[in-house]
Design an enzyme around this catalytic site. Structure first.
Site, PDB file in Angstrom:
ATOM      1  N   LYS A  15      12.380 -14.410   3.276  1.00 54.48           N
ATOM      2  CA  LYS A  15      11.391 -14.116   4.309  1.00 54.48           C
ATOM      3  C   LYS A  15      12.069 -13.284   5.388  1.00 54.48           C
ATOM      4  O   LYS A  15      13.035 -13.722   6.009  1.00 54.48           O
ATOM      5  CB  LYS A  15      10.830 -15.406   4.914  1.00 54.48           C
ATOM      6  CG  LYS A  15       9.773 -15.168   5.989  1.00 54.48           C
ATOM      7  CD  LYS A  15       9.243 -16.498   6.519  1.00 54.48           C
ATOM      8  CE  LYS A  15       8.199 -16.292   7.598  1.00 54.48           C
ATOM      9  NZ  LYS A  15       7.705 -17.579   8.139  1.00 54.48           N
ATOM     10  N   LYS A  30       8.560 -12.533   1.102  1.00 51.60           N
ATOM     11  CA  LYS A  30       7.579 -12.239   2.142  1.00 51.60           C
ATOM     12  C   LYS A  30       8.206 -11.293   3.160  1.00 51.60           C
ATOM     13  O   LYS A  30       9.301 -11.594   3.651  1.00 51.60           O
ATOM     14  CB  LYS A  30       7.137 -13.534   2.826  1.00 51.60           C
ATOM     15  CG  LYS A  30       6.093 -13.346   3.919  1.00 51.60           C
ATOM     16  CD  LYS A  30       5.717 -14.682   4.552  1.00 51.60           C
ATOM     17  CE  LYS A  30       4.673 -14.485   5.630  1.00 51.60           C
ATOM     18  NZ  LYS A  30       4.302 -15.757   6.301  1.00 51.60           N
TER      19      LYS A  30
END
Length: 332
Positions: free
Chosen positions: A205, A257
């Site tokens: 992320k 992400k």
């Protein structure tokens, strides 16, 4: 003109829609899509998110309708985010593990109504619930800098995951990027008898500008950034390391992400991961498509399908997206 003497003519497999469908190498199906939903405390009607037109902060009643739509479309999973009232936020984010906190109440009413008809995934992070907007309690390092306390955050995530499991979540999804979070949550769930609750780890992320509209969606109180715990967008090998560590710690799924600007990471994680790989088409990606479509610059349906197919082609088994239910209906 004499025909060219060509040993291969790839265009033969592009001649008709039926032929193109026959030889398509990437398939996008409703089961590949996870519908992201927001539930907000203290509102009587759904509130549209200004920077994400077409997306709403839902009430406990209206979110049930959205879950039903997802089920009817063939979507197999929802991912829930809770938006508490400002007065319920504190330095530690304690409403996140309160059984009467908005996210846990939402999980409970959805599980009571729908049971196992759809996978209920809950976001397991504190940024929506803390008064300062960071993903865990703050502390001061030895140089006097204010930083997020990694180990105290992990302890809080364990309490949050247990509350979500108690409420009925099938899957918890730690997204705070704290070291050791997956192993600690797995141990806490197992010790409490929740061996069947799975973990989707936000593994790679990144501290991304693509998250901008999301802060609007969850009413974030953040002042500053999360660069000391989310990854540097310049780093590739670090993302692979994070995914490998999460797998070793017991993650049932790993995630990259955002998706669009990190498809190289999706591909590389998919190449070695023994567990399913997810990618999150985040708020900024959604907002850009919607803005361009609203101005007539792109064909909305075609570009949404192309973007999602590209994420699948890169290797994602699952895609978290605000378009899931809508796209599933298109595909049907």
């Amino acid at each position: 003109m004499k025909n060219l003497d060509l040993p291969f003519r790839p265009r033969r497999l592009r001649t008709t829609p039926a032929m193109r469908s026959l030889v398509a190498q990437t398939r996008l199906a409703p089961e590949n899509l996870i519908q992201v939903l927001f539930v907000r405390d203290g509102i009587e009607l759904p509130q549209e998110i200004p920077s994400m037109p077409g997306q709403f902060q839902h009430t406990l009643e209206s979110v049930l309708g959205e879950v039903q739509k997802a089920i009817d479309s063939g979507v197999a999973c929802i991912d829930l985010f809770g938006v508490p009232r400002d007065e319920d936020k504190d330095e530690t984010g304690s409403v996140a593990w309160d059984p009467e906190g908005i996210l846990n109440r939402a999980i409970r009413v959805i599980r009571e109504k729908f049971g196992d008809q759809i996978v209920i995934m809950a976001d397991t992070c504190l940024d929506e619930f803390t008064s300062h907007g960071h993903c865990g309690p703050l502390t001061t390092d030895r140089f006097g800098n204010t930083v997020v306390d990694n180990d105290a955050s992990v302890e809080a995530y364990c309490k949050m995951a247990l509350a979500q499991a108690e409420a009925g979540a099938h899957t918890v999804s730690p997204s705070g990027m704290m070291d050791g979070q997956v192993a600690a949550i797995r141990a806490a769930l197992d010790d409490a008898g929740f061996e069947d609750v799975s973990i989707m780890a936000y593994s790679a992320k990144y501290a991304s500008a693509f998250f901008g509209p999301f802060r609007d969606a969850v009413g974030s109180s953040l002042d500053g950034d999360r660069k000391t715990y989310q990854q540097d967008p310049a780093n590739r090998r670090e993302g692979l390391l994070e995914a490998q560590l999460d797998i070793e710690e017991g993650a049932d799924f790993v995630m990259v992400k955002p998706a669009m600007a990190y498809l190289d990471l999706v591909r590389e994680v998919a190449d070695f991961s023994p567990v399913p790989v997810a990618a999150y088409q985040v708020s900024g990606e959604y907002a850009m498509i919607e803005a361009a479509a609203a101005n007539g610059w792109v064909d909305r349906q075609k570009i949404v399908l192309e973007a999602l197919t590209g994420i699948r082609r890169a290797g994602a088994d699952l895609i978290l997206t605000y378009y899931a239910t809508e796209v599933a209906n298109w595909l049907k």
